[in-house]
Design a protein around this motif. Sequence first.
Motif, PDB file in Angstrom:
ATOM      1  N   ASN A   9      22.165   5.819 -30.192  1.00  0.00           N
ATOM      2  CA  ASN A   9      22.806   5.366 -31.429  1.00  0.00           C
ATOM      3  C   ASN A   9      23.223   3.908 -31.330  1.00  0.00           C
ATOM      4  O   ASN A   9      23.044   3.122 -32.277  1.00  0.00           O
ATOM      5  CB  ASN A   9      24.014   6.245 -31.745  1.00  0.00           C
ATOM      6  N   GLU A  10      23.766   3.505 -30.181  1.00  0.00           N
ATOM      7  CA  GLU A  10      24.185   2.123 -30.001  1.00  0.00           C
ATOM      8  C   GLU A  10      22.988   1.185 -30.027  1.00  0.00           C
ATOM      9  O   GLU A  10      23.030   0.106 -30.636  1.00  0.00           O
ATOM     10  CB  GLU A  10      24.933   1.978 -28.677  1.00  0.00           C
ATOM     11  N   ALA A  11      21.903   1.590 -29.393  1.00  0.00           N
ATOM     12  CA  ALA A  11      20.696   0.754 -29.366  1.00  0.00           C
ATOM     13  C   ALA A  11      20.096   0.604 -30.758  1.00  0.00           C
ATOM     14  O   ALA A  11      19.633  -0.483 -31.132  1.00  0.00           O
ATOM     15  CB  ALA A  11      19.669   1.355 -28.410  1.00  0.00           C
ATOM     16  N   ILE A  12      20.088   1.677 -31.534  1.00  0.00           N
ATOM     17  CA  ILE A  12      19.549   1.620 -32.895  1.00  0.00           C
ATOM     18  C   ILE A  12      20.408   0.725 -33.780  1.00  0.00           C
ATOM     19  O   ILE A  12      19.890  -0.024 -34.623  1.00  0.00           O
ATOM     20  CB  ILE A  12      19.444   3.043 -33.495  1.00  0.00           C
ATOM     21  N   ARG A  13      21.707   0.776 -33.597  1.00  0.00           N
ATOM     22  CA  ARG A  13      22.603  -0.047 -34.420  1.00  0.00           C
ATOM     23  C   ARG A  13      22.551  -1.521 -34.030  1.00  0.00           C
ATOM     24  O   ARG A  13      22.605  -2.400 -34.894  1.00  0.00           O
ATOM     25  CB  ARG A  13      24.038   0.473 -34.314  1.00  0.00           C
ATOM     26  N   SER A  14      22.442  -1.810 -32.743  1.00  0.00           N
ATOM     27  CA  SER A  14      22.575  -3.195 -32.274  1.00  0.00           C
ATOM     28  C   SER A  14      21.261  -3.964 -32.242  1.00  0.00           C
ATOM     29  O   SER A  14      21.204  -5.142 -32.612  1.00  0.00           O
ATOM     30  CB  SER A  14      23.216  -3.224 -30.886  1.00  0.00           C
ATOM     31  N   ASP A  15      20.175  -3.326 -31.800  1.00  0.00           N
ATOM     32  CA  ASP A  15      18.895  -4.035 -31.660  1.00  0.00           C
ATOM     33  C   ASP A  15      17.737  -3.045 -31.737  1.00  0.00           C
ATOM     34  O   ASP A  15      17.083  -2.750 -30.741  1.00  0.00           O
ATOM     35  CB  ASP A  15      18.864  -4.785 -30.322  1.00  0.00           C
ATOM     36  N   PRO A  16      17.462  -2.515 -32.927  1.00  0.00           N
ATOM     37  CA  PRO A  16      16.415  -1.483 -33.043  1.00  0.00           C
ATOM     38  C   PRO A  16      15.037  -1.974 -32.610  1.00  0.00           C
ATOM     39  O   PRO A  16      14.301  -1.254 -31.941  1.00  0.00           O
ATOM     40  CB  PRO A  16      16.439  -1.105 -34.527  1.00  0.00           C
ATOM     41  N   LYS A  17      14.689  -3.199 -32.976  1.00  0.00           N
ATOM     42  CA  LYS A  17      13.366  -3.715 -32.615  1.00  0.00           C
ATOM     43  C   LYS A  17      13.229  -3.841 -31.097  1.00  0.00           C
ATOM     44  O   LYS A  17      12.218  -3.446 -30.509  1.00  0.00           O
ATOM     45  CB  LYS A  17      13.125  -5.070 -33.283  1.00  0.00           C
ATOM     46  N   GLY A  18      14.259  -4.367 -30.464  1.00  0.00           N
ATOM     47  CA  GLY A  18      14.232  -4.504 -29.018  1.00  0.00           C
ATOM     48  C   GLY A  18      14.182  -3.157 -28.323  1.00  0.00           C
ATOM     49  O   GLY A  18      13.507  -2.996 -27.294  1.00  0.00           O
ATOM     50  N   PHE A  19      14.881  -2.176 -28.896  1.00  0.00           N
ATOM     51  CA  PHE A  19      14.898  -0.826 -28.313  1.00  0.00           C
ATOM     52  C   PHE A  19      13.517  -0.182 -28.417  1.00  0.00           C
ATOM     53  O   PHE A  19      13.033   0.427 -27.464  1.00  0.00           O
ATOM     54  CB  PHE A  19      15.942   0.023 -29.040  1.00  0.00           C
ATOM     55  N   VAL A  20      12.870  -0.339 -29.565  1.00  0.00           N
ATOM     56  CA  VAL A  20      11.511   0.190 -29.744  1.00  0.00           C
ATOM     57  C   VAL A  20      10.561  -0.450 -28.730  1.00  0.00           C
ATOM     58  O   VAL A  20       9.752   0.237 -28.094  1.00  0.00           O
ATOM     59  CB  VAL A  20      11.020  -0.054 -31.186  1.00  0.00           C
ATOM     60  N   GLU A  21      10.662  -1.768 -28.577  1.00  0.00           N
ATOM     61  CA  GLU A  21       9.801  -2.471 -27.628  1.00  0.00           C
ATOM     62  C   GLU A  21      10.035  -1.989 -26.200  1.00  0.00           C
ATOM     63  O   GLU A  21       9.090  -1.820 -25.424  1.00  0.00           O
ATOM     64  CB  GLU A  21      10.037  -3.973 -27.731  1.00  0.00           C
ATOM     65  N   GLU A  22      11.298  -1.754 -25.857  1.00  0.00           N
ATOM     66  CA  GLU A  22      11.641  -1.268 -24.518  1.00  0.00           C
ATOM     67  C   GLU A  22      11.047   0.116 -24.271  1.00  0.00           C
ATOM     68  O   GLU A  22      10.481   0.388 -23.198  1.00  0.00           O
ATOM     69  CB  GLU A  22      13.162  -1.229 -24.381  1.00  0.00           C
ATOM     70  N   CYS A  23      11.158   0.996 -25.248  1.00  0.00           N
ATOM     71  CA  CYS A  23      10.623   2.359 -25.115  1.00  0.00           C
ATOM     72  C   CYS A  23       9.100   2.353 -25.015  1.00  0.00           C
ATOM     73  O   CYS A  23       8.513   3.069 -24.196  1.00  0.00           O
ATOM     74  CB  CYS A  23      11.059   3.220 -26.292  1.00  0.00           C
ATOM     75  N   ASP A  24       8.463   1.541 -25.852  1.00  0.00           N
ATOM     76  CA  ASP A  24       7.005   1.464 -25.818  1.00  0.00           C
ATOM     77  C   ASP A  24       6.516   0.875 -24.495  1.00  0.00           C
ATOM     78  O   ASP A  24       5.476   1.293 -23.961  1.00  0.00           O
ATOM     79  CB  ASP A  24       6.489   0.621 -26.992  1.00  0.00           C
ATOM     80  N   ALA A  25       7.273  -0.090 -23.959  1.00  0.00           N
ATOM     81  CA  ALA A  25       6.893  -0.690 -22.671  1.00  0.00           C
ATOM     82  C   ALA A  25       6.985   0.341 -21.549  1.00  0.00           C
ATOM     83  O   ALA A  25       6.130   0.375 -20.654  1.00  0.00           O
ATOM     84  CB  ALA A  25       7.791  -1.889 -22.374  1.00  0.00           C
ATOM     85  N   ALA A  26       8.010   1.187 -21.592  1.00  0.00           N
ATOM     86  CA  ALA A  26       8.162   2.230 -20.577  1.00  0.00           C
ATOM     87  C   ALA A  26       7.014   3.234 -20.668  1.00  0.00           C
ATOM     88  O   ALA A  26       6.488   3.695 -19.644  1.00  0.00           O
ATOM     89  CB  ALA A  26       9.505   2.933 -20.746  1.00  0.00           C
ATOM     90  N   TYR A  27       6.619   3.562 -21.889  1.00  0.00           N
ATOM     91  CA  TYR A  27       5.493   4.475 -22.099  1.00  0.00           C
ATOM     92  C   TYR A  27       4.199   3.852 -21.578  1.00  0.00           C
ATOM     93  O   TYR A  27       3.402   4.516 -20.901  1.00  0.00           O
ATOM     94  CB  TYR A  27       5.378   4.813 -23.580  1.00  0.00           C
ATOM     95  N   THR A  28       3.995   2.572 -21.877  1.00  0.00           N
ATOM     96  CA  THR A  28       2.800   1.881 -21.405  1.00  0.00           C
ATOM     97  C   THR A  28       2.741   1.870 -19.885  1.00  0.00           C
ATOM     98  O   THR A  28       1.662   2.037 -19.291  1.00  0.00           O
ATOM     99  CB  THR A  28       2.778   0.434 -21.942  1.00  0.00           C
ATOM    100  N   LYS A  29       3.892   1.687 -19.242  1.00  0.00           N
ATOM    101  CA  LYS A  29       3.938   1.705 -17.783  1.00  0.00           C
ATOM    102  C   LYS A  29       3.515   3.072 -17.251  1.00  0.00           C
ATOM    103  O   LYS A  29       2.795   3.167 -16.243  1.00  0.00           O
ATOM    104  CB  LYS A  29       5.356   1.370 -17.301  1.00  0.00           C
ATOM    105  N   LYS A  30       3.921   4.134 -17.919  1.00  0.00           N
ATOM    106  CA  LYS A  30       3.513   5.477 -17.495  1.00  0.00           C
ATOM    107  C   LYS A  30       2.002   5.662 -17.658  1.00  0.00           C
ATOM    108  O   LYS A  30       1.352   6.295 -16.814  1.00  0.00           O
ATOM    109  CB  LYS A  30       4.280   6.540 -18.298  1.00  0.00           C
ATOM    110  N   VAL A  31       1.440   5.113 -18.728  1.00  0.00           N
ATOM    111  CA  VAL A  31      -0.011   5.176 -18.926  1.00  0.00           C
ATOM    112  C   VAL A  31      -0.719   4.434 -17.798  1.00  0.00           C
ATOM    113  O   VAL A  31      -1.720   4.925 -17.239  1.00  0.00           O
ATOM    114  CB  VAL A  31      -0.405   4.583 -20.294  1.00  0.00           C
ATOM    115  N   GLU A  32      -0.216   3.268 -17.446  1.00  0.00           N
ATOM    116  CA  GLU A  32      -0.822   2.480 -16.367  1.00  0.00           C
ATOM    117  C   GLU A  32      -0.774   3.233 -15.043  1.00  0.00           C
ATOM    118  O   GLU A  32      -1.752   3.242 -14.285  1.00  0.00           O
ATOM    119  CB  GLU A  32      -0.107   1.139 -16.245  1.00  0.00           C
TER     120      GLU A  32
END
Length: 313
Positions: A9-32
């Motif tokens: 909730n805090e991440a969505i309120r404060s920096d949603p775009k940055g939070f999405v990028e962080e989550c997608d980067a973690a997913y990409t790392k798992k794919v790698e």
Amino acid sequence: MAYYLNEINEAIRSDPKGFVEECDAAYTKKVENAAKKIAEHQAQSHIILLSGPSGSGKTTTALKVEEQLEKLGIETHTVSMDNYFNTIDPETAPRNRQGEIDFESPFCLDVNLLNRHFAMLDRGETIHVPKYEFARQMRSNILSQPLRLDQKDMAIFEGIHALNDIIVGKNPKAFKLYIAARSSLRDEMGNIVFDHAWLRLCRRIVRDALFRGYDATSTLKLWDNVRRGEKLYISPYKESADLLFDSCLAFEFSLLKPIVVPLLEAVPQSERPGIVDDMLQGFRNITALEDTSIIPPTSLAREFIGGSTYDNH
């Protein structure tokens, strides 16, 4: 793994775009990491068996793993095991306890043909991948596609039954990858706010509504049978996987809220199973992510809300 409500909730309120990028980067790392492990396994088998329950993001993940393997110099071909369904014969088709045809059963697949094709591919021989026509509930050999693997090629066979013993038992050297949304959302006391199986159901409800024109009631009517099939035919075999891949994205709980809540609220009370009210209660505590434009077209989340780079696959 678990995500925590207050942090999301805090991440969505404060920096949603940055939070999405962080989550997608973690997913990409798992794919790698998955692609690296598969590449290291190539000398043992050219076959990758990819399984997971409904709403796990298997299709997009398979394509992303394929892309990453190609970056490592391995040409990869993804084959849907749905194409190996047998033509439905009411006399011989597997049936559930109610006497209806059990479309979740692995015995709907032509297992003998699959196993024969796996062996042929590992020997460098050419196979002809069949095409299943769901509208006519029959397999077409006329529409089949040839496939042959060179020394550095691999094939991903993706399907809910890929890790079942009737397949793995005859292909023990194949790399086995299990994909599922495995992370629940919890409060600061550790209590579950939103279960991971609910997330998969919400993914499916939204995808069915956007791409198939189904209402949530239609999807929910199928869910019990889907879950029954998972518990019988999918989950028991996940521990045999060489890699368990968690496809959950932490921002999805917030992303799906404004999309799926109206769909759930539209389910008539007379047709509303208890899980609907449970999910609606869970969503009440989650801060919504309203701006879907910040979700990149390459994000796994796009498989369910549309606008994906992979929509044409």
